[in-house]
Design a protein around this motif. Structure first.
Motif, short mmCIF file in Angstrom:
data_model
loop_
_atom_site.label_atom_id
_atom_site.label_comp_id
_atom_site.label_asym_id
_atom_site.label_seq_id
_atom_site.Cartn_x
_atom_site.Cartn_y
_atom_site.Cartn_z
N UNK A 81 33.87 -22.93 46.74
CA UNK A 81 33.15 -22.30 45.64
C UNK A 81 32.32 -23.32 44.87
N UNK A 82 32.89 -24.49 44.60
CA UNK A 82 32.14 -25.53 43.89
C UNK A 82 30.93 -25.98 44.68
N UNK A 83 31.13 -26.20 46.00
CA UNK A 83 30.00 -26.62 46.84
C UNK A 83 28.94 -25.54 46.91
N UNK A 84 29.36 -24.27 46.99
CA UNK A 84 28.38 -23.17 47.04
C UNK A 84 27.56 -23.12 45.76
N UNK A 85 28.21 -23.33 44.61
CA UNK A 85 27.47 -23.34 43.34
C UNK A 85 26.46 -24.49 43.32
N UNK A 86 26.87 -25.65 43.82
CA UNK A 86 25.94 -26.80 43.86
C UNK A 86 24.78 -26.52 44.81
N UNK A 87 25.09 -25.99 45.99
CA UNK A 87 24.03 -25.73 46.98
C UNK A 87 23.11 -24.60 46.55
N UNK A 88 23.52 -23.81 45.58
CA UNK A 88 22.68 -22.72 45.10
C UNK A 88 21.65 -23.20 44.08
N UNK A 89 21.80 -24.45 43.63
CA UNK A 89 20.85 -25.00 42.68
C UNK A 89 19.57 -25.43 43.42
N UNK A 90 18.49 -25.59 42.67
CA UNK A 90 17.22 -26.01 43.25
C UNK A 90 17.10 -27.52 43.16
N UNK A 127 15.72 -31.18 45.81
CA UNK A 127 15.12 -31.63 47.06
C UNK A 127 16.22 -31.90 48.09
N UNK A 128 15.94 -31.47 49.33
CA UNK A 128 16.92 -31.68 50.39
C UNK A 128 18.02 -30.64 50.41
N UNK A 129 17.81 -29.51 49.74
CA UNK A 129 18.87 -28.50 49.68
C UNK A 129 19.19 -27.93 51.06
N UNK A 130 18.15 -27.69 51.86
CA UNK A 130 18.39 -27.13 53.20
C UNK A 130 19.19 -28.10 54.06
N UNK A 131 18.84 -29.39 53.96
CA UNK A 131 19.57 -30.40 54.73
C UNK A 131 21.04 -30.44 54.31
N UNK A 132 21.29 -30.36 53.00
CA UNK A 132 22.67 -30.36 52.52
C UNK A 132 23.43 -29.13 53.02
#
Length: 305
Positions: free
Chosen positions: A98-107, A109-114
């Motif tokens: 859940x924590x990682x999903x919240x972080x990855x939902x932010x805008x 650079x490199x979000x797709x790679x993460x």
């Protein structure tokens, strides 16, 4: 709902229900065609004495179950150990995903790679690259380098943290849970890929207008998280919890599974009746935990809403 003459046939819920049934129809057909008979034979075998040479099954009541609980010296201990390990890992996996999903939902650079990086464990553990966890020379090399670095520095980080926490006055039981999580961090990360995607899909389905309205009303980011984000995503906790429990009970490094395979199916004992009985006990424990988790989470989500 499923027949054209019904009054609710053309309603949106009925259409969604038919779409859902069509989506899982291949699984239902496969289950009925390939799983029902083996399950029935396995259940019959658990109440029988099975002779491998002739394939003959003789009914012996609950002898195999009695043997599993009262005679097998390792089964009860392994079952309790795996249940406690499962409870800790499920909680840790849900929180981390859940924590990682919240972080990855932010805008950023490199979000797709993460996102790709966090989904890689799902690919690696899905059998696409079989044996990579146990036979990979690269992985063994990394482990050797890690051990060498620890030895050369003369500092054991895990032991140092343990010593530091032990003098802080926290109870030993808390230490055991914390260090079990630390030792299982690799398994937790490897098991979090699907849960991250489920949480991420839930986060992306939240309308931005809700956050805009919250900003207009003067809500802080912390308040928006607990008033908007968490309530909207909380129904997915049940889905992820059930998936995580089932995934944990089916892992290859499970002590109970190894015990059944190594002793009663491929070992010197070779008693498929006892193997079936212990497998059904293990299955029943998994079903009970899924039921308890579903009850607790559904009640918690309902009261929170």
């Amino acid at each position: 709902m499923f027949f054209p003459g019904s009054k609710i046939y053309h309603t949106i819920p009925a259409r969604r229900a038919r779409t859902g049934v069509l989506f899982i129809l291949p699984f239902i057909i496969g289950f009925l065609a390939f799983m029902v008979k083996p399950l029935a034979v396995s259940l019959q075998m658990s109440f029988s004495r099975y002779i491998i040479n002739t394939g003959e099954m003789t009914y012996n009541g609950i002898y195999n179950y009695n043997y599993a609980f009262n005679t097998d010296p390792d089964f009860n201990k392994m079952l309790v150990d795996e249940i406690s390990r499962m409870a800790i890992n499920v909680i840790a996996t849900l929180v981390m995903s859940f924590v990682i999903a919240v972080i990855l939902n932010q805008k950023f650079k490199g979000r797709i790679l993460c996102r790709i990086i966090f989904f890689l464990p799902v690919i690696l553990s899905s059998g696409v690259l079989p044996g990579i966890e146990t036979n990979s020379s690269s992985l063994n090399l990394l482990n050797s380098m890690s051990e060498a670095m620890g030895d050369s520095s003369g500092v054991n980080i895990a032991a140092s943290i343990e010593d530091l926490l032990q003098v802080s006055g926290v109870g030993q039981g808390v230490f055991d849970v914390v260090f079990q999580m630390i030792n299982s961090i690799y398994d937790i990360v490897m098991a979090s890929g699907i849960q991250i995607i489920v949480f991420l899909s839930g986060l992306q389905s939240i309308s931005p207008s809700l956050y805009e309205a919250a900003d207009v009303e003067g809500c802080s980011a912390w308040e928006s998280f607990w008033k908007i984000t968490f309530p909207m995503v909380s129904p997915l906790l049940l889905v992820n919890c059930i998936y995580t429990i089932i995934d944990f009970f089916m892992k290859n490094n499970n002590q109970v599974m190894e015990h059944i395979n190594n002793i009663y199916m491929n070992g010197v004992r070779m008693d498929l009746g006892i193997a079936a009985a212990e497998s059904w006990i293990y299955f029943a424990v998994a079903i009970v935990f899924i039921g308890i988790s579903a009850f607790i989470i559904s009640r918690a989500v309902k009261s929170y809403e």
